[in-house]
Scaffold this motif. Structure first.
Motif, mmCIF file in Angstrom:
data_model
loop_
_atom_site.group_PDB
_atom_site.id
_atom_site.type_symbol
_atom_site.label_atom_id
_atom_site.label_comp_id
_atom_site.label_asym_id
_atom_site.label_seq_id
_atom_site.Cartn_x
_atom_site.Cartn_y
_atom_site.Cartn_z
ATOM 1 N N MET A 39 0.823 -1.209 0.000
ATOM 2 C CA MET A 39 0.000 0.000 0.000
ATOM 3 C C MET A 39 0.859 1.262 0.000
ATOM 4 N N THR A 40 2.032 1.200 0.649
ATOM 5 C CA THR A 40 2.958 2.338 0.622
ATOM 6 C C THR A 40 3.339 2.681 -0.812
ATOM 7 N N VAL A 41 3.616 1.665 -1.621
ATOM 8 C CA VAL A 41 3.999 1.896 -3.018
ATOM 9 C C VAL A 41 2.798 2.401 -3.829
ATOM 10 N N CYS A 42 1.616 1.858 -3.587
ATOM 11 C CA CYS A 42 0.432 2.291 -4.339
ATOM 12 C C CYS A 42 0.035 3.732 -4.007
ATOM 13 N N GLN A 43 0.280 4.155 -2.762
ATOM 14 C CA GLN A 43 -0.237 5.450 -2.309
ATOM 15 C C GLN A 43 0.841 6.509 -2.083
ATOM 16 N N GLY A 44 2.083 6.086 -1.878
ATOM 17 C CA GLY A 44 3.141 7.046 -1.543
ATOM 18 C C GLY A 44 4.411 6.783 -2.326
ATOM 19 N N VAL A 45 5.446 6.318 -1.630
ATOM 20 C CA VAL A 45 6.709 6.012 -2.307
ATOM 21 C C VAL A 45 7.471 4.954 -1.513
ATOM 22 N N GLY A 46 7.992 3.979 -2.229
ATOM 23 C CA GLY A 46 8.784 2.916 -1.620
ATOM 24 C C GLY A 46 10.036 2.655 -2.431
ATOM 25 N N VAL A 47 11.044 2.074 -1.782
ATOM 26 C CA VAL A 47 12.349 1.849 -2.422
ATOM 27 C C VAL A 47 12.689 0.360 -2.380
ATOM 28 N N PHE A 48 12.926 -0.203 -3.546
ATOM 29 C CA PHE A 48 13.339 -1.601 -3.685
ATOM 30 C C PHE A 48 14.826 -1.663 -4.009
ATOM 31 N N ASP A 49 15.544 -2.517 -3.327
ATOM 32 C CA ASP A 49 16.913 -2.848 -3.718
ATOM 33 C C ASP A 49 16.824 -3.925 -4.791
ATOM 34 N N VAL A 50 17.141 -3.557 -6.026
ATOM 35 C CA VAL A 50 17.142 -4.533 -7.120
ATOM 36 C C VAL A 50 18.545 -4.651 -7.720
ATOM 37 N N SER A 51 19.538 -4.498 -6.862
ATOM 38 C CA SER A 51 20.940 -4.582 -7.297
ATOM 39 C C SER A 51 21.332 -5.996 -7.722
ATOM 40 N N HIS A 52 20.476 -6.976 -7.414
ATOM 41 C CA HIS A 52 20.771 -8.359 -7.813
ATOM 42 C C HIS A 52 20.486 -8.598 -9.294
ATOM 43 N N MET A 53 19.778 -7.689 -9.940
ATOM 44 C CA MET A 53 19.463 -7.850 -11.361
ATOM 45 C C MET A 53 20.750 -7.867 -12.192
ATOM 46 N N GLY A 54 20.653 -8.411 -13.401
ATOM 47 C CA GLY A 54 21.816 -8.495 -14.282
ATOM 48 C C GLY A 54 21.828 -7.386 -15.320
ATOM 49 N N GLU A 55 23.019 -6.884 -15.625
ATOM 50 C CA GLU A 55 23.176 -5.830 -16.638
ATOM 51 C C GLU A 55 24.267 -6.216 -17.627
ATOM 52 N N PHE A 56 23.920 -6.278 -18.904
ATOM 53 C CA PHE A 56 24.881 -6.573 -19.973
ATOM 54 C C PHE A 56 24.917 -5.376 -20.929
ATOM 55 N N TRP A 57 26.129 -4.917 -21.253
ATOM 56 C CA TRP A 57 26.283 -3.915 -22.310
ATOM 57 C C TRP A 57 26.533 -4.625 -23.636
ATOM 58 N N VAL A 58 25.904 -4.130 -24.690
ATOM 59 C CA VAL A 58 26.109 -4.639 -26.052
ATOM 60 C C VAL A 58 26.520 -3.446 -26.902
ATOM 61 N N LYS A 59 27.737 -3.521 -27.465
ATOM 62 C CA LYS A 59 28.297 -2.344 -28.123
ATOM 63 C C LYS A 59 28.864 -2.689 -29.499
ATOM 64 N N GLY A 60 29.125 -1.613 -30.249
ATOM 65 C CA GLY A 60 29.819 -1.752 -31.533
ATOM 66 C C GLY A 60 28.876 -1.816 -32.724
ATOM 67 N N PRO A 61 29.460 -1.815 -33.934
ATOM 68 C CA PRO A 61 28.651 -1.796 -35.162
ATOM 69 C C PRO A 61 27.759 -3.027 -35.325
ATOM 70 N N GLN A 62 28.101 -4.130 -34.646
ATOM 71 C CA GLN A 62 27.286 -5.348 -34.766
ATOM 72 C C GLN A 62 26.258 -5.494 -33.638
ATOM 73 N N ALA A 63 26.144 -4.472 -32.786
ATOM 74 C CA ALA A 63 25.214 -4.557 -31.646
ATOM 75 C C ALA A 63 23.773 -4.744 -32.108
ATOM 76 N N LEU A 64 23.324 -3.913 -33.059
ATOM 77 C CA LEU A 64 21.929 -4.011 -33.505
ATOM 78 C C LEU A 64 21.636 -5.332 -34.217
ATOM 79 N N PRO A 65 22.470 -5.770 -35.187
ATOM 80 C CA PRO A 65 22.192 -7.075 -35.807
ATOM 81 C C PRO A 65 22.134 -8.222 -34.803
ATOM 82 N N PHE A 66 23.016 -8.189 -33.806
ATOM 83 C CA PHE A 66 23.015 -9.225 -32.771
ATOM 84 C C PHE A 66 21.713 -9.198 -31.982
ATOM 85 N N LEU A 67 21.284 -8.004 -31.556
ATOM 86 C CA LEU A 67 20.064 -7.896 -30.751
ATOM 87 C C LEU A 67 18.819 -8.237 -31.556
#
Length: 365
Positions: A39-67
């Motif tokens: 209810m705090t999140v629905c009505q006010g503001v709450g903070v989730f620690d989601v630092s466990h999520m994964g982050e991958f960078w995809v770079k370079g001229p072949q990034a778009l074809p790969f994705l």
């Protein structure tokens, strides 16, 4: 040994009930309890620690074809500063993971994947990178907070000169925040309550946490655990990988045809099989349902037609904190997937009535 996030000690100090999740020691709920957090999140503001999520960078001229090959949605349609919900289709008709793709700058994209699937997803990306895109697994070098709720904007606006109200849903920017030089600020929350995600280096974690909680104090800001994160996403009818999606469920079965784009030149993994499913139909569909009888549906409970035919199983279920009724999702035979269809749920030998509805379950005020 369980992994920790930069905020683990803060959760423990705040009295959180901690439990292993995806190999991390994570807060499930705080002393006030899941319903109050929801209810705090629905009505006010709450903070989730989601630092466990994964982050991958995809770079370079072949990034778009790969994705374009490895994801189901049309990455070519993105503008810089835009994000996209998508999935990695596998080669057997299922889903490796669902994810969000951020178009950061020319030839540079950020993929945010589920914590439990980081290793599997990384291996999948590396093994299918025949295009030669530059891949970087930045999961251990990235911390993330999700600041969610109708008061999130007013809270976070105090900490940056960036006009946060100008960031539309599924868009993002990056720049100075709370005295930290370059923070990604993204409007891609998974709670249905509005808000932002903040991505930053772990070395800046304490500074950002303290600044956010100080800024939100006047709005009654609270830390929120994974328990309420689950009830919030379920009230919106958002899928959870491992429950509603897995290696055997296709995006077409899961109602994710809208992130499965059969555009010219996009020959993504398993496209022909998924195209065939879209054209010919599927043998099961993911539905939402609300309880008519009193009861709380849980994962794996069997679903039946009113004639006693077994038609599927619950994948996610809970008591809706805002509606005070049982809600859930599950896969059923297509004949039983129409909105308004009455179904039965076997709860420990008692067959209780429910009705098929179209999520979200949460009603607007």
């Amino acid at each position: 040994m369980m992994k920790t996030t930069p905020f683990t000690e803060k959760h423990i100090a705040l009295g959180a009930k901690m439990h292993e999740f995806a190999g991390y020691n994570m807060p499930i709920e705080y002393p006030t309890g899941i319903i109050q957090e929801h209810m705090t999140v629905c009505q006010g503001v709450g903070v989730f620690d989601v630092s466990h999520m994964g982050e991958f960078w995809v770079k370079g001229p072949q990034a778009l074809p790969f994705l374009q090959k490895i994801t189901s949605n049309n990455v070519a349609a993105l503008a810089i500063g835009q994000a996209q919900y998508s999935c990695f289709p596998n080669d057997k008709g299922g889903i490796v993971d669902d994810l969000i793709v951020y178009y950061y700058e020319p030839e540079k994209y950020l993929l945010v994947v589920n914590a439990a699937n980081i290793d599997k997803d990384w291996e999948w990306c590396v093994s299918h990178n025949t295009e030669g895109a530059e891949l970087e697994n930045a999961s251990d070098r990235t911390a993330q907070l999700a600041v969610q709720g109708p008061k999130a904007l007013a809270t976070l606006q105090k900490l940056t000169d960036i006009d946060l109200s100008a960031i539309p849903y599924y868009h993002f920017t990056h720049g100075p925040f709370a005295g930290v030089k370059d923070v990604i600020i993204s409007a891609t929350g998974y709670t249905g309550a509005g808000g932002f995600e903040l991505y930053f280096y772990p070395s800046d974690a304490d500074k950002i946490w303290d600044a956010v909680f100080e800024a939100g104090e006047e709005f009654g800001i609270k830390p929120i655990g994974l328990g309420a994160r689950d009830t919030l996403r379920l009230e919106m009818g958002f899928c959870l990988y491992g429950n509603d999606l897995n290696d055997t469920t296709s995006p077409i079965e899961a109602g994710l045809g809208w992130i499965t784009k059969f555009v010219d030149g996009k020959n993504f993994i398993n496209r022909p099989a998924l195209e065939k499913q879209k054209a010919e139909g599927v043998t099961r569909k993911l539905i939402g349902f609300e309880m008519v009888d009193r009861g709380i549906p849980r994962e794996h409970y069997q679903l039946f037609g009113t004639d006693g035919t077994e038609i599927g199983a619950v994948t996610s279920g809970t008591m809706s904190p805002t509606r005070k009724i049982g809600i859930g999702m599950g896969y059923v035979k297509p004949d039983y997937a129409k909105v308004g269809t009455e179904i039965l749920i076997d709860m420990r030998g008692r067959k209780l009535k429910a009705v098929v509805v179209k999520p979200p379950f949460r009603k607007k005020d």
